[in-house]
Design a protein around this motif. Structure first.
Motif, PDB file in Angstrom:
ATOM      1  N   GLU A 102       1.111   4.158  -2.909  1.00 35.67           N
ATOM      2  CA  GLU A 102       0.903   5.571  -2.598  1.00 35.67           C
ATOM      3  C   GLU A 102       2.075   6.421  -3.084  1.00 35.67           C
ATOM      4  OE1 GLU A 102       0.159   5.545   1.612  1.00 35.67           O
ATOM      5  OE2 GLU A 102      -1.868   4.752   1.362  1.00 35.67           O
ATOM      6  N   VAL A 132       1.874   6.942  -6.848  1.00 38.47           N
ATOM      7  CA  VAL A 132       0.924   7.993  -7.221  1.00 38.47           C
ATOM      8  C   VAL A 132       1.635   9.341  -7.227  1.00 38.47           C
ATOM      9  CG1 VAL A 132      -1.133   9.243  -6.454  1.00 38.47           C
ATOM     10  CG2 VAL A 132      -1.127   6.757  -6.447  1.00 38.47           C
ATOM     11  N   GLU A 133       2.470   9.577  -6.234  1.00 35.98           N
ATOM     12  CA  GLU A 133       3.230  10.833  -6.168  1.00 35.98           C
ATOM     13  C   GLU A 133       4.221  10.931  -7.332  1.00 35.98           C
ATOM     14  OE1 GLU A 133       2.633  13.261  -3.988  1.00 35.98           O
ATOM     15  OE2 GLU A 133       1.032  12.038  -3.138  1.00 35.98           O
ATOM     16  N   THR A 137      -8.388   3.016  -9.880  1.00 32.28           N
ATOM     17  CA  THR A 137      -7.332   3.627  -9.084  1.00 32.28           C
ATOM     18  C   THR A 137      -6.684   2.565  -8.219  1.00 32.28           C
ATOM     19  OG1 THR A 137      -8.774   4.087  -7.213  1.00 32.28           O
ATOM     20  CG2 THR A 137      -8.641   5.789  -8.947  1.00 32.28           C
ATOM     21  N   TYR A 138      -5.617   2.934  -7.537  1.00 33.38           N
ATOM     22  CA  TYR A 138      -4.966   1.996  -6.629  1.00 33.38           C
ATOM     23  C   TYR A 138      -5.896   1.603  -5.496  1.00 33.38           C
ATOM     24  CZ  TYR A 138      -0.772   3.298  -9.111  1.00 33.38           C
ATOM     25  OH  TYR A 138       0.153   3.507 -10.091  1.00 33.38           O
ATOM     26  N   GLY A 139      -6.812   2.489  -5.148  1.00 27.53           N
ATOM     27  CA  GLY A 139      -7.789   2.171  -4.116  1.00 27.53           C
ATOM     28  C   GLY A 139      -8.633   0.964  -4.497  1.00 27.53           C
ATOM     29  N   GLN A 184       0.836  -1.203   0.000  1.00 26.09           N
ATOM     30  CA  GLN A 184       0.000   0.000   0.000  1.00 26.09           C
ATOM     31  C   GLN A 184       0.872   1.255   0.000  1.00 26.09           C
ATOM     32  OE1 GLN A 184      -2.691   0.341   3.312  1.00 26.09           O
ATOM     33  NE2 GLN A 184      -3.571   2.234   2.562  1.00 26.09           N
ATOM     34  N   GLN A 185       1.932   1.264   0.788  1.00 25.37           N
ATOM     35  CA  GLN A 185       2.819   2.429   0.837  1.00 25.37           C
ATOM     36  C   GLN A 185       3.548   2.633  -0.491  1.00 25.37           C
ATOM     37  OE1 GLN A 185       5.119   1.360   4.291  1.00 25.37           O
ATOM     38  NE2 GLN A 185       3.786   2.535   5.678  1.00 25.37           N
TER      39      GLN A 185
END
Length: 122
Positions: free
Chosen positions: A10, A13-14, A113-115, A6-7
């Protein structure tokens, strides 16, 4: 393991946001040494992403404990979504539309999305 995945997603995405702001669409029309090298590096990145997806796809279909299968499935899906987002961010549609097997509209799904990837196995 899922927390680390998950990290990583995230952070990716940045990275995509930064790449989108720093790489101009004109890159694909330039023939300078810098533009050529950048295109070659992006091609290598795409090949590596393909290798990662192949690895996790093969591991997700093997006989392993359920927790390991979930990890490989999430890693595969996260890598696939990142790859699609990377292409959407860096490659203008008009540059690729003539070379696609599938119509662009079937791939260009902004709702993925990653979600979505992380919630599938929660």
């Amino acid at each position: 393991k899922l927390k680390v995945l998950q990290q990583v997603l995230e952070l990716l995405v940045e990275v995509l946001a930064l790449l989108g702001e720093s790489v101009a669409p004109e890159l694909w029309d330039e023939f300078s040494l810098t533009a050529t090298e950048l295109r070659e590096k992006l091609q290598v990145c795409m090949e590596i992403l393909g290798d990662i997806m192949c690895h996790h796809s093969g591991m997700a279909s093997s006989k392993q404990p359920e927790s390991s299968l979930v990890h490989h499935r999430l890693a595969y899906m996260g890598t696939a979504v990142f790859t699609i987002r990377l292409l959407q961010t860096l490659l203008p549609v008009e540059k690729v539309s003539g070379h696609m097997v599938l119509p662009i509209m079937t791939i260009n799904k902004p709702e993925w999305t990653y979600g979505h990837v992380l919630q599938i196995y929660r």
